[in-house]
Write a protein that holds these residues in place. Structure first.
Motif, PDB file in Angstrom:
ATOM      1  N   THR A 153       0.847  -1.206   0.000  1.00 28.37           N
ATOM      2  CA  THR A 153       0.000   0.000   0.000  1.00 28.37           C
ATOM      3  C   THR A 153       0.878   1.250   0.000  1.00 28.37           C
ATOM      4  O   THR A 153       0.510   2.264  -0.584  1.00 28.37           O
ATOM      5  CB  THR A 153      -0.910   0.055   1.244  1.00 28.37           C
ATOM      6  N   GLN A 154       2.027   1.173   0.662  1.00 26.69           N
ATOM      7  CA  GLN A 154       2.888   2.344   0.798  1.00 26.69           C
ATOM      8  C   GLN A 154       3.836   2.495  -0.387  1.00 26.69           C
ATOM      9  O   GLN A 154       4.001   3.593  -0.918  1.00 26.69           O
ATOM     10  CB  GLN A 154       3.685   2.242   2.101  1.00 26.69           C
ATOM     11  N   ASN A 254     -10.282  -0.041   4.873  1.00 24.37           N
ATOM     12  CA  ASN A 254      -9.013  -0.053   5.592  1.00 24.37           C
ATOM     13  C   ASN A 254      -7.832   0.192   4.662  1.00 24.37           C
ATOM     14  O   ASN A 254      -6.838   0.798   5.052  1.00 24.37           O
ATOM     15  CB  ASN A 254      -8.834  -1.380   6.344  1.00 24.37           C
ATOM     16  N   LYS A 257      -7.724   3.876   4.222  1.00 27.77           N
ATOM     17  CA  LYS A 257      -7.201   4.526   5.429  1.00 27.77           C
ATOM     18  C   LYS A 257      -5.688   4.359   5.520  1.00 27.77           C
ATOM     19  O   LYS A 257      -4.965   5.301   5.860  1.00 27.77           O
ATOM     20  CB  LYS A 257      -7.841   3.909   6.675  1.00 27.77           C
ATOM     21  N   ALA A 258      -5.217   3.147   5.199  1.00 24.85           N
ATOM     22  CA  ALA A 258      -3.775   2.886   5.292  1.00 24.85           C
ATOM     23  C   ALA A 258      -3.018   3.789   4.324  1.00 24.85           C
ATOM     24  O   ALA A 258      -1.956   4.329   4.655  1.00 24.85           O
ATOM     25  CB  ALA A 258      -3.474   1.416   5.009  1.00 24.85           C
ATOM     26  N   GLY A 262      -0.793   6.685   5.623  1.00 27.27           N
ATOM     27  CA  GLY A 262       0.589   6.270   5.395  1.00 27.27           C
ATOM     28  C   GLY A 262       1.382   7.231   4.531  1.00 27.27           C
ATOM     29  O   GLY A 262       2.566   7.460   4.787  1.00 27.27           O
ATOM     30  N   ILE A 273       1.628   1.644  10.155  1.00 25.72           N
ATOM     31  CA  ILE A 273       0.200   1.951   9.939  1.00 25.72           C
ATOM     32  C   ILE A 273      -0.426   0.854   9.081  1.00 25.72           C
ATOM     33  O   ILE A 273      -1.496   0.329   9.384  1.00 25.72           O
ATOM     34  CB  ILE A 273       0.047   3.339   9.245  1.00 25.72           C
ATOM     35  N   GLU A 274       0.290   0.485   8.014  1.00 21.53           N
ATOM     36  CA  GLU A 274      -0.237  -0.567   7.134  1.00 21.53           C
ATOM     37  C   GLU A 274      -0.457  -1.862   7.916  1.00 21.53           C
ATOM     38  O   GLU A 274      -1.502  -2.505   7.799  1.00 21.53           O
ATOM     39  CB  GLU A 274       0.727  -0.821   5.968  1.00 21.53           C
ATOM     40  N   TYR A 277      -3.635  -1.762  10.131  1.00 19.78           N
ATOM     41  CA  TYR A 277      -4.896  -1.919   9.389  1.00 19.78           C
ATOM     42  C   TYR A 277      -5.012  -3.321   8.785  1.00 19.78           C
ATOM     43  O   TYR A 277      -6.097  -3.868   8.650  1.00 19.78           O
ATOM     44  CB  TYR A 277      -5.018  -0.855   8.289  1.00 19.78           C
TER      45      TYR A 277
END
Ligand code: NAD
Length: 724
Positions: A153-154, A254, A257-258, A262, A273-274, A277
């Motif tokens: 995700t990041q 989620n 949100k991540a 993030g 954070i990832e 979640y």
């Protein structure tokens, strides 16, 4: 190390080969995750190593992602949140150490890299991928109710921007090598076999050992939440995700949100954070149900979990399909793709040729996408023989009939085909409604007669429902399952009965929509509520898709078969009038509950005369209640099928429901839904609906008994397995 091998060459470049022993494909097992820090440490501290290239030792691919079985059991061992976080952090911590090890690391991606497999490469400083149409790169976790939890995700957001990353992750679509390069996910596409060399060349030419996001001048492509353009991604993205998911999937929210939280902080914090979640998502009933049904159970069924063990494995090489219409042609295509020689028979040569032309059309699509070479295309098309000659059946391992849905025609075809069949061959019927035991009466070998029910369109639908007649034997079941596994579909095996399992339960969804229509619910509201449950379309739309005249035909047949016991369904008259008086057959003639002469389709204006709108109350309480009503109606029917012995394995019931008729995937399937609701609660709610809407909601005695004993379907199933 068991799963990785390190060879340092004369230039000081360490080639790290990922090769999990005893498996055809690499996955991120707990053993693999434990070894990553080991080789990272060696790369970091061994002065003889100047840089590293990570590649796979498997011919089948780079890495297919996390081992979900491992993950589900390992991370969810208890309610200890810290332990779950630590387990979730293991991969993230290791990959962060990799990208900050101070030496350049390149990934030589020589096969598909999905989920955690791609995430592993995203933590490398450079990515080279082989130019093969077989290679896919993607983050498909959302399909099992999760999202990428290994930094995806990041890192993807920072590589390609929030918008493109969110689209890729929320849909779980994968990229072909050149598209991945275009999107900025990989740096270089090279001819297959040249990946390692190109990766080494990058290191030798002075490749940088710093990720873009660890560079002080880094700017998030497209901007983050505090950027005028970037904020749009979150505002619009939120609305779009809501529209797609109706809030049914905690993973989607989620994920958003991540990413939102993030991208505003440095990578170390972003990864924490990832992980938070991710663990939160993994613990939801939705993710647990989806992982079990859509991954673990599906995989078990794909591998023949319900195949009778005592019968020798067979390998069907020649299969005849009789009836070259929509279904028969589709079946011929999937057979050709699986390397099965196919005889495609119809009444006239013209009809048989038309079926083969459909096969050709589908093969051409693959050819144009580079998924087939011309030679392969010619060979596959050549493996299908279109004919009217029943003599060509000789030597077939299996015959599947897909002729008109008519008992007499099917009986005639059965006799003619069986005259050509040798011992050891099986006869399958693709009927969607006619009980198999009855059809088998035309057969001189009913123990080798079986239902093999495909879904339309055959090339896309993954499930095949196998139906047992009263006399069907284990040999026919085993042979049918060997065939279904060979064409790479997922089989479920059910007992005979009206509508078998899938058509019967799906029918209740469509019928309940009709009942709502008769009660006076606004048609648009009915279909919206249907979609909000997580079903692929509303009940009226789906009714149009399967054809209203087919419903009328089936109702008439049922009435003939049941006599006095037949009770017309609520709203039935509306459909009868539409078909018999107004010629509205559904999507197939452009006229049904909707008019299809413009795009997008519009609700038919005459519907309000046949079914005047009395209820247009769309307050959340009403919507929630009616959503539950639509799901409960189907789940009660599934429980009835169980009580009647049509199904007896929760995996088949859940996987079958999701794959055959699109039963709301977030639930993990109807049986999981009943289990997770709790039997007591489910029975109480179903009783309330029965009091309000009729006996069709009455929970079967089986559910009452299970509720009284505090049982669950999966609990009983696990107990039975452990006892066996
Ligand atoms: P279709 O009308 O497209 O095709 C039927 C074909 O059978 C036609 O080409 C016809 O010429 C041929 N045929 C008829 N009598 C024959 C005979 N005596 N010998 C050889 N060929 C003959 O129908 P379809 O939609 O492909 O359905 C075929 C079967 O599959 C039916 O039993 C149907 O219930 C079942 N089925 C259909 C679907 C669906 O969505 N259409 C889904 C599952 C199962």
């Amino acid at each position: 190390m068991e799963n990785f091998k390190i060879d340092v060459d004369a230039d000081g470049i360490a080639l790290i080969t990922f090769d999990v022993p005893g498996r055809s494909m690499n996955t991120l097992t707990s053993g693999v995750m434990a070894e990553i820090p080991e080789w990272v440490e060696r790369v970091k501290t061994d002065d003889a190593i100047k840089g590293a290239v990570l590649t796979s030792g498997k011919a089948s691919g780079f890495c297919a992602g996390a081992d979900l079985g491992d993950m589900a059991s390992g991370m969810l061992g208890g309610a200890d949140l810290q332990a779950a976080f630590d387990a979730g952090w293991r991969l993230n911590g290791a990959l962060r150490a990799l990208e900050t090890c101070g030496k350049p690391v390149a990934a030589a991606i020589n096969g598909l890299a999905l989920g955690g497999g791609l995430e592993l490469t995203l933590a490398c400083h450079y990515r080279v991928v082989g130019d093969s149409p077989k290679i896919q790169l993607g983050l498909p976790e959302i399909k099992v109710g999760l999202f990428p939890g290994g930094g995806g995700t990041q890192r993807l957001s920072r590589l390609v921007g929030v918008q493109a990353a969110m689209m890729a992750m929320s849909e779980g679509k994968s990229f072909r090598p050149n598209d991945a390069k275009g999107a900025g996910i990989v740096h270089e596409v090279v001819p297959v076999g040249g990946e390692v060399e190109a990766a080494k060349a990058w290191i030798k030419s002075g490749g940088k050992a710093v990720q873009p996001w660890d560079d002080k001048s880094f700017k998030l492509p497209g901007g983050g939440p505090y950027h005028p353009a970037g904020i749009q991604n979150f505002l619009v993205g939120n609305a779009m995700l809501r529209k797609q998911s109706y809030g049914n999937y905690p993973a989607v929210l989620n994920l958003m949100k991540a990413v939102y939280e993030g991208v505003q902080v440095p990578m170390d914090a972003a990864l924490r954070i990832e992980t938070r979640y991710f663990i939160k998502t993994l613990m939801t009933p939705q993710a647990q149900g989806m992982i079990r049904s859509l991954f673990l159970s599906k995989q078990e069924l794909d591998k023949g979990a319900v195949r009778p063990a005592g019968v020798l494995k067979s390998d069907p090489k020649k299969v005849t399909v009789i009836g070259a219409g929509m279904m028969g042609a589709g079946i011929a295509y999937v057979q050709a793709m699986a390397g099965i020689e196919t005889i495609l028979i119809d009444q006239t040569q013209e009809a048989a040729d038309k079926g083969k032309a459909h096969v050709e059309e589908l093969l051409k699509k693959r050819l144009s996408r580079g998924q087939l070479t011309q030679d392969k295309f010619d060979a596959l098309l050549g493996s299908v023989t279109a004919t009217t000659d029943y003599n060509l059946i000789k030597g077939s391992d299996l015959v599947i009939e897909a002729v008109f849905e008519n008992r007499e025609i099917k009986a005639d075809v059965t006799k003619r085909a069986e005259a050509q069949l040798e011992a050891g061959a099986v006869f399958g019927s693709n009927t969607s409604t006619l009980p198999i035991t009855g059809l088998a009466e035309a057969s001189v070998r009913p123990e080798d007669f079986i239902g093999i029910h495909f879904f339309s369109p055959v090339d896309k639908m993954m499930l095949v429902e196998v139906i047992l007649g009263e006399k069907t034997g284990d040999f026919a079941i085993a042979k049918s399952l060997d065939y279904i596994m060979k064409i790479k579909k997922t089989p479920i095996v059910v007992n005979d009965g009206r509508g078998f399992y899938t058509s019967r339960c799906f029918g209740t969804y469509v019928a309940e929509g009709l009942a709502m229509l008769e009660e006076g619910y606004a048609p648009a509201m009915i279909d919206n509520i249907g979609r909000m449950t997580g079903m692929p379309r509303g009940p009226l739309e789906m009714h149009d898709d399967v054809a209203l005249d087919l419903s009328v035909k089936i109702a008439k047949q049922t009435k003939d078969d049941l006599g006095d016991a037949y009770e017309p369904l609520p709203g039935w008259k509306i459909v009868q009038t539409m078909v018999e008086d107004l010629g509205r057959y559904g999507r197939k003639n452009g006229k049904g509950f909707y008019d299809y002469d413009s795009k997008p389709k519009k609700l038919w204006s005459g519907l309000s005369d046949l079914a005047p709108v009395k209820i247009n109350d769309s307050t959340p309480e009403v919507v929630e209640d009616q959503k539950r009503r639509l799901l409960y109606r189907q789940a009660v029917e599934v429980a009835r099928c169980w009580e009647e012995g049509v199904i007896d394995d929760p995996r088949e019931a859940d996987v079958g429901a999701i794959l055959a008729w699109g039963f709301a995937p977030w639930t993990g399937g109807p049986i999981t839904m009943i289990d997770q609701t709790g039997l007591k609660e489910f029975v109480a709610q179903a009783d309330q609906y029965a009091a309000k809407y009729g006996d069709r909601f009455s929970p079967p005695q089986l559910l009452r008994d299970m509720a009284a004993k505090g049982e669950t379907f999966y609990g009983n199933f696990e107990g039975k397995k452990a006892a066996a």
